[in-house]
Design an enzyme around this catalytic site. Structure first.
Site, PDB file in Angstrom:
ATOM      1  N   PHE A 146      40.324 -42.108   2.311  1.00 15.23           N
ATOM      2  CA  PHE A 146      39.244 -42.976   2.761  1.00 15.23           C
ATOM      3  C   PHE A 146      39.602 -44.396   2.356  1.00 15.23           C
ATOM      4  O   PHE A 146      39.587 -44.744   1.180  1.00 15.23           O
ATOM      5  CB  PHE A 146      37.888 -42.594   2.165  1.00 15.23           C
ATOM      6  CG  PHE A 146      36.776 -43.468   2.704  1.00 15.23           C
ATOM      7  CD1 PHE A 146      36.166 -43.152   3.907  1.00 15.23           C
ATOM      8  CD2 PHE A 146      36.383 -44.616   2.046  1.00 15.23           C
ATOM      9  CE1 PHE A 146      35.170 -43.958   4.433  1.00 15.23           C
ATOM     10  CE2 PHE A 146      35.378 -45.435   2.554  1.00 15.23           C
ATOM     11  CZ  PHE A 146      34.775 -45.109   3.759  1.00 15.23           C
TER      12      PHE A 146
ATOM     13  N   ASP B 186      45.629 -48.374  -3.098  1.00 13.18           N
ATOM     14  CA  ASP B 186      44.247 -48.726  -2.788  1.00 13.18           C
ATOM     15  C   ASP B 186      43.407 -48.449  -4.026  1.00 13.18           C
ATOM     16  O   ASP B 186      42.990 -47.324  -4.278  1.00 13.18           O
ATOM     17  CB  ASP B 186      43.760 -47.909  -1.593  1.00 13.18           C
ATOM     18  CG  ASP B 186      42.307 -48.223  -1.225  1.00 13.18           C
ATOM     19  OD1 ASP B 186      41.621 -48.887  -2.027  1.00 13.18           O
ATOM     20  OD2 ASP B 186      41.856 -47.776  -0.156  1.00 13.18           O
TER      21      ASP B 186
ATOM     22  N   LYS C  29      35.268 -54.097  -4.278  1.00 17.97           N
ATOM     23  CA  LYS C  29      34.073 -53.561  -4.941  1.00 17.97           C
ATOM     24  C   LYS C  29      33.751 -54.272  -6.252  1.00 17.97           C
ATOM     25  O   LYS C  29      33.109 -55.309  -6.258  1.00 17.97           O
ATOM     26  CB  LYS C  29      34.198 -52.049  -5.118  1.00 17.97           C
ATOM     27  CG  LYS C  29      34.172 -51.290  -3.779  1.00 17.97           C
ATOM     28  CD  LYS C  29      33.946 -49.822  -3.974  1.00 17.97           C
ATOM     29  CE  LYS C  29      34.074 -49.046  -2.657  1.00 17.97           C
ATOM     30  NZ  LYS C  29      33.062 -49.407  -1.658  1.00 17.97           N
TER      31      LYS C  29
END
Length: 393
Positions: free
Chosen positions: A134, A219, A248
């Site tokens: 994801f 990532d 984030k």
């Protein structure tokens, strides 16, 4: 909730709670009921809601300047990129806004590096990715997802990606050829259920990429910046990737901030006019992110995540065979598989909501725990106690 139902696109199915305020690891709804936040906005709120240090930085900058665009210099971009590069042990930073933008930028950087440095023929580059990944929801990214909810109905998709089983370094070796420019990997797969790879996986990826002159692109949008007890999750295995993708928590839960961080010989392949963002690296984002970087530079959030994470995992592991079938994760991040006889992940999340705790399900049978790193040990224990009671309902 009624207004959202009538006028907001139904691309989410949130739990029935309406949050009005937040403080540390706690949030309060519009009726005054408090909840312990054990999701932390998918790790974007690593340092707690309304963190005083971060809020002060944002408030001060709001009175000065919030946006200039990259058409001009401003006084915070230099310090931001310098201190983030130092934190990551790299030379250069390319600032963006969202995690998906960081991933898209990383893909462009890897392809440009492949053509301009490695010598891959035009339009022939390929990138190795992993099943269960994801990385965001742009059309390019969902094109190499194997989640039908993310992928189905949004084609045609961008070519140039080869997907192999997560944790299988031999499959990566078989997928690499002379046109491979990067291996794009989540050190720990978050949305898939906090999947931790075998201990030899990341080190073997590092070896394969070095040996084949391929970029290792990590990532760390969700796993990085303190969540797992290290600054970056790759550090759990002593691995340094060629490229970090961050987001984030970099914005402190206040503004969206993301970045691609790499050495000069990689990021210098992007030339003026080839990539950019109106809001990327804006003064408000830099003011908040600088405070985040300085917090992490002390090492204190990472140590706290390690210590409280050990406590969390010990408590959750004790529930295996008592409504829980498996527990995975690192630091203050856990994926907990629920015995179907007890209920679905969504049902457990709703039971926890009634008990004053916010968690989120994924893939039907898994609950994720990811409280802010500032959570109190006693509150963490209480959350697990309530989870145990919810399993027994």
């Amino acid at each position: 909730m009624r207004l959202e139902d009538e006028h907001a696109a139904h691309n989410y199915s949130p739990l029935p709670v309406v949050i009005a305020t937040g403080d540390g690891a706690w949030v309060t709804d519009v009726d005054g009921k408090r909840y312990l936040d054990c999701l932390a906005a998918y790790s974007a709120v690593n340092f707690g809601h309304s963190n005083p240090q971060l809020v002060a930085a944002a408030k001060e900058q709001l009175d000065r300047a919030t946006l200039t665009s990259r058409a001009f210099h401003h006084d915070l971009l230099g310090p931001f990129v310098t201190e983030l590069a130092a934190l990551a042990g790299k030379d250069l930073v390319l600032p963006m806004n969202t995690g998906a933008e960081a991933v898209e930028t990383g893909i462009k950087v890897a392809r440009a590096w492949g053509y301009r440095v490695k010598g891959v023929q035009p339009d022939a580059a390929n990138i190795v990715v992993f099943n269960g990944n994801f990385h965001g929801r742009t059309t390019t990214i969902v094109g190499f997802s194997d989640d039908p909810d993310a992928r189905d109905g949004f084609g045609p998709f961008t070519p140039g990606f080869r997907s192999v089983p997560y944790g299988d370094a031999q499959a990566v070796a078989a997928a690499i050829d002379e046109n491979t420019v990067a291996v794009l990997v989540e050190p720990i797969q978050g949305e898939a259920g906090v999947i931790v790879p075998p201990d030899d996986f990341l080190p073997e990826l590092r070896r394969l990429c070095t040996e084949n002159r391929v970029l290792l692109v990590a990532d760390e949008v969700q796993s990085g910046l303190g969540r797992v007890g290290e600054t970056f999750a790759c550090g759990l295995w002593g691995v340094v990737p060629d490229v970090y993708l961050l987001g984030k928590a970099l914005g402190g839960g206040i503004v969206p901030v993301s970045a691609v961080v790499a050495d000069r010989d990689i990021l210098s392949v992007i030339r003026p006019g080839e990539h950019g963002s109106t809001f990327g690296g804006n003064p408000l984002a830099c003011a908040v992110a600088l405070e985040v970087i300085r917090m992490l530079a002390t090492g204190e959030p990472q140590q706290r995540a390690r210590e409280l994470g050990a406590r969390l995992h010990s408590r959750l592991q004790a529930l295996v065979g008592r409504g829980v079938t498996a527990v995975r994760g690192a630091g203050l991040w856990a994926g907990v598989d629920i015995d179907p006889a007890v209920g679905t992940g969504r049902e457990l999340a709703e039971r926890m909501l009634r008990r004053g705790i916010l968690v989120k399900d994924t893939h039907g049978a898994t609950i994720r725990f990811a409280p802010p790193i500032v959570v109190d040990a006693a509150d963490l224990d209480w959350a697990v106690d309530e989870f145990e009671a919810a399993l027994a309902e």
